[in-house]
Design an enzyme around this catalytic site. Sequence first.
Site, mmCIF file in Angstrom:
data_model
loop_
_atom_site.group_PDB
_atom_site.id
_atom_site.type_symbol
_atom_site.label_atom_id
_atom_site.label_comp_id
_atom_site.label_asym_id
_atom_site.label_seq_id
_atom_site.Cartn_x
_atom_site.Cartn_y
_atom_site.Cartn_z
ATOM 1 N N SER A 87 -121.857 -8.787 36.135
ATOM 2 C CA SER A 87 -123.150 -9.335 36.575
ATOM 3 C C SER A 87 -124.143 -9.377 35.414
ATOM 4 O O SER A 87 -125.020 -10.250 35.377
ATOM 5 C CB SER A 87 -123.715 -8.538 37.756
ATOM 6 O OG SER A 87 -124.127 -7.262 37.361
ATOM 7 N N ASN A 88 -124.024 -8.446 34.471
ATOM 8 C CA ASN A 88 -124.906 -8.509 33.294
ATOM 9 C C ASN A 88 -124.544 -9.694 32.409
ATOM 10 O O ASN A 88 -125.427 -10.334 31.839
ATOM 11 C CB ASN A 88 -124.866 -7.199 32.510
ATOM 12 C CG ASN A 88 -125.750 -6.139 33.153
ATOM 13 O OD1 ASN A 88 -126.971 -6.190 33.029
ATOM 14 N ND2 ASN A 88 -125.137 -5.208 33.868
ATOM 15 N N ASN B 246 -125.968 -1.221 24.455
ATOM 16 C CA ASN B 246 -125.346 -0.940 25.750
ATOM 17 C C ASN B 246 -126.429 -0.904 26.823
ATOM 18 O O ASN B 246 -127.585 -0.628 26.543
ATOM 19 C CB ASN B 246 -124.645 0.424 25.680
ATOM 20 C CG ASN B 246 -123.951 0.789 26.968
ATOM 21 O OD1 ASN B 246 -123.269 -0.051 27.593
ATOM 22 N ND2 ASN B 246 -124.102 2.033 27.409
ATOM 23 N N ARG C 4 -114.946 1.823 27.886
ATOM 24 C CA ARG C 4 -114.262 2.571 26.809
ATOM 25 C C ARG C 4 -115.287 3.046 25.791
ATOM 26 O O ARG C 4 -116.235 2.332 25.479
ATOM 27 C CB ARG C 4 -113.264 1.683 26.079
ATOM 28 C CG ARG C 4 -112.344 0.952 27.018
ATOM 29 C CD ARG C 4 -110.949 1.453 26.893
ATOM 30 N NE ARG C 4 -110.171 0.932 28.005
ATOM 31 C CZ ARG C 4 -108.993 1.391 28.344
ATOM 32 N NH1 ARG C 4 -108.443 2.378 27.669
ATOM 33 N NH2 ARG C 4 -108.331 0.875 29.353
ATOM 34 N N HIS D 267 -127.251 1.094 30.352
ATOM 35 C CA HIS D 267 -126.811 2.275 31.109
ATOM 36 C C HIS D 267 -127.659 2.405 32.372
ATOM 37 O O HIS D 267 -128.891 2.270 32.310
ATOM 38 C CB HIS D 267 -126.951 3.532 30.244
ATOM 39 C CG HIS D 267 -126.491 4.763 30.948
ATOM 40 N ND1 HIS D 267 -125.157 5.076 31.095
ATOM 41 C CD2 HIS D 267 -127.184 5.738 31.588
ATOM 42 C CE1 HIS D 267 -125.051 6.208 31.785
ATOM 43 N NE2 HIS D 267 -126.254 6.622 32.097
HETATM 44 C C1 GRF Z 1 -123.895 -1.608 34.969
HETATM 45 O O1 GRF Z 1 -124.394 -0.835 36.019
HETATM 46 C C2 GRF Z 1 -124.211 -1.001 33.632
HETATM 47 O O2 GRF Z 1 -125.401 -0.282 33.631
HETATM 48 C C3 GRF Z 1 -123.037 -0.091 33.398
HETATM 49 O O3 GRF Z 1 -121.936 -0.768 33.946
HETATM 50 C C4 GRF Z 1 -122.373 -1.643 34.971
HETATM 51 C C5 GRF Z 1 -121.849 -3.014 34.658
HETATM 52 O O4 GRF Z 1 -122.075 -3.926 35.679
HETATM 53 N N1 GRF Z 1 -122.895 0.208 31.985
HETATM 54 P P1 GRF Z 1 -121.647 -5.437 35.561
HETATM 55 O O5 GRF Z 1 -120.150 -5.481 35.288
HETATM 56 O O6 GRF Z 1 -122.437 -6.065 34.440
HETATM 57 O O7 GRF Z 1 -121.989 -6.017 36.886
#
Ligand code: GRF
Length: 204
Positions: free
Chosen positions: A13-14, A109, A93, A111
Amino acid sequence: MFIIGVLASGKGSNLQAIINHINSGFLNVKIGVVISDNPDAYALKIARDWHIPSEYIEPGKYKTFLEKNQEKKYVECLKKHGVELVCLAGFMRVIKKEFFNAYRGKIINIHPSLLPSFRGLQAWKQALDYGVRFTGCTVHFVEEEIDTGPIILQAVVPVLDDDTPKSLHQRIQEKEHIIYPLAIKLISENKIFIKGRRVIINEN
Ligand code: GRF
């Protein structure tokens, strides 16, 4: 054009949020390549749908990090696509030496907590179990130790009385989808400077 690479293991989703912000013109960057350690990652499908180069690169025999030779292949692939900034987006990872040799200070990153609280896995659940009133998300530079690098941006999310891990994670993700593209924008426009542990944003 500033070129980023996205590493994702899951639903992406990001990645989708970054793509949306490129499509809207908010972000003037190109995604050079999306790489996953999981052949079934939905992130790979998103990349294919948007005609972004994507690759599954085998992680090797370990569960939590990439085998040295495989890590080299990730770096070679990023270099091949001209990537200047590596964006981890749910990449499950730990990043090791080959990455730092090639991209030190150029790996970020997202988080799902207000670091330094609740490092590690399922940070939204850790926050809920602990009973904090506020949690959120953090975009930070990546260093050897997990979830510790200089903090670029954070967003706060209140914890509601009737929150479940799922509902809280969902509201945190809504904020992730705003601050991750913004952090990438600031870096791509050269507006971010690291001063010790502090990240200074220079909007001029
Ligand atoms: C997110 O909650 C991010 O903060 C964490 O992993 C998740 C990734 O979500 N590091 P997506 O795959 O981008 O939906």
